[in-house]
Write an enzyme that holds these catalytic residues in place. Structure first.
Site, PDB file in Angstrom:
ATOM      1  N   ASP A  93       0.857  -1.175   0.000  1.00 52.06           N
ATOM      2  CA  ASP A  93       0.000   0.000   0.000  1.00 52.06           C
ATOM      3  C   ASP A  93       0.899   1.233   0.000  1.00 52.06           C
ATOM      4  O   ASP A  93       2.027   1.204   0.489  1.00 52.06           O
ATOM      5  CB  ASP A  93      -0.909  -0.023   1.226  1.00 52.06           C
ATOM      6  CG  ASP A  93      -1.989   1.036   1.172  1.00 52.06           C
ATOM      7  OD1 ASP A  93      -2.154   1.666   0.113  1.00 52.06           O
ATOM      8  OD2 ASP A  93      -2.675   1.242   2.189  1.00 52.06           O
ATOM      9  N   GLY A  96      -1.425   6.006   1.425  1.00 55.22           N
ATOM     10  CA  GLY A  96      -2.612   6.833   1.284  1.00 55.22           C
ATOM     11  C   GLY A  96      -3.628   6.625   2.391  1.00 55.22           C
ATOM     12  O   GLY A  96      -4.297   7.584   2.813  1.00 55.22           O
ATOM     13  N   ASP A 147      -2.328   8.449  -2.878  1.00 52.97           N
ATOM     14  CA  ASP A 147      -3.598   9.141  -2.989  1.00 52.97           C
ATOM     15  C   ASP A 147      -3.995   9.753  -1.658  1.00 52.97           C
ATOM     16  O   ASP A 147      -3.384   9.471  -0.630  1.00 52.97           O
ATOM     17  CB  ASP A 147      -4.696   8.178  -3.444  1.00 52.97           C
ATOM     18  CG  ASP A 147      -4.966   7.084  -2.403  1.00 52.97           C
ATOM     19  OD1 ASP A 147      -3.995   6.611  -1.757  1.00 52.97           O
ATOM     20  OD2 ASP A 147      -6.123   6.704  -2.216  1.00 52.97           O
ATOM     21  N   ASP A 266      -8.330  -6.649   0.783  1.00 49.12           N
ATOM     22  CA  ASP A 266      -7.436  -6.739   1.930  1.00 49.12           C
ATOM     23  C   ASP A 266      -8.129  -6.120   3.118  1.00 49.12           C
ATOM     24  O   ASP A 266      -9.009  -5.270   2.970  1.00 49.12           O
ATOM     25  CB  ASP A 266      -6.118  -5.994   1.672  1.00 49.12           C
ATOM     26  CG  ASP A 266      -6.273  -4.499   1.948  1.00 49.12           C
ATOM     27  OD1 ASP A 266      -5.912  -4.050   3.056  1.00 49.12           O
ATOM     28  OD2 ASP A 266      -6.790  -3.774   1.070  1.00 49.12           O
TER      29      ASP A 266
END
Length: 287
Positions: A93, A96, A147, A266
């Site tokens: 990841d 974000g 993001d 997830d």
């Protein structure tokens, strides 16, 4: 070889489909749930136990590994797979979600996100370039675009500005050199607003990512609101790319989302629930 997706079957009754995510570390059947090893470790499980409980794809978090022990240390140990002795595929990841979960110790501007270290108080700046650079150094098989995971209840004007900033960050992240084997997924944001979600999806797909993720859900909204967002996007999701719903992992939500065309999931909840003595069965949850 970058991970890529092949659809094998499609339901005639819903948008559900099955397929395979082909990686250099094996083929992952989809739909697939990824156990979360935030800091290169799935709590209470060793790699043999993870292998027996997964399809061979797990998740780690770039922000937390950047903070400790640092991506340079992981890279010096041969990358994240060697560091955690995991032979399967791995997704990182981007950090974000920490923009959302650590909102009390961060601020956002065009450069990126300025965090205050949750232990030392040190000032940290994570930019799109930093995030992708960290993930490149970690050597994951799939990296995520950086993001802003904005609050679901943010007003329209804030969410519109956030979506536009996330798209600019996505373009910046794509310019960072990555290992040849590493795919990069773009992330769709927009909260509850159908027009912003569709704009985000259309423009994210146009940037040339290897997969599409839907972010900004499972952050406090009702299940009905989450399913409505997926319904709004369902017909526009790319058929040739993997579709990843971030942070969702209860059995009911997985089944509902698979019926809406999602391939990857997830969540920390299943392993956390188990650590506290819970289990999911055919007859429901036991706690």
């Amino acid at each position: 070889m970058k991970p890529h997706f092949e659809q094998r079957h499609a339901s005639s009754e819903s948008a559900a489909r099955s397929g395979v995510l082909i990686t250099r570390r094996g083929e992952i059947p989809t739909p697939v749930f990824m156990p979360v090893g935030t800091q290169a470790s799935v709590k209470t499980l060793d790699v043999q136990e993870i292998s027996s409980a997964s399809e061979g794809l797990i998740l780690a978090n770039a922000y937390h590994l950047w903070v400790q022990p640092g991506e340079a240390i992981v890279a010096a140990h041969g990358g994240i797979h060697a560091f955690m002795r995991w032979e399967g595929a791995l997704l990182t990841d981007s950090g974000g979600f920490q923009v959302h979960s650590m909102s009390d110790i961060r601020s956002i501007d065009e450069d990126g996100v300025r965090f205050r270290h949750h232990k030392s108080g040190e000032k940290l700046l994570m930019t799109p370039e930093t995030s992708i650079g960290v993930q490149a150094a970690l050597g994951s098989d799939i990296a995520m675009s950086f993001d802003e995971c904005a609050p679901f209840d943010a007003d329209y004007d804030y969410m519109k500005a956030s979506v536009e900033r996330t798209l600019r960050w996505a373009e910046r992240g794509l310019s960072v050199k990555r290992p040849d084997h590493q795919a990069l997924y773009g992330i769709v944001q927009g909260g509850p607003f159908a027009d912003l979600r569709k704009r985000s999806l259309e423009r994210t797909m146009a940037l040339g990512f290897d997969g599409i993720a839907i972010g900004g859900l499972s952050v406090g909204e009702s299940k009905e609101e989450m399913y409505r967002v997926l319904d709004d996007l369902q017909d526009d999701l790319p058929s040739t790319m993997p579709r990843y719903l971030m942070g969702v992992g209860t059995p009911d939500d997985i089944l509902e989302s698979v019926a809406r065309g999602i391939d990857m999931f997830d969540c920390v909840h299943p392993t956390r629930f188990a650590r506290h003595g819970g289990a999911y069965t055919e007859d429901g949850a036991l706690a």
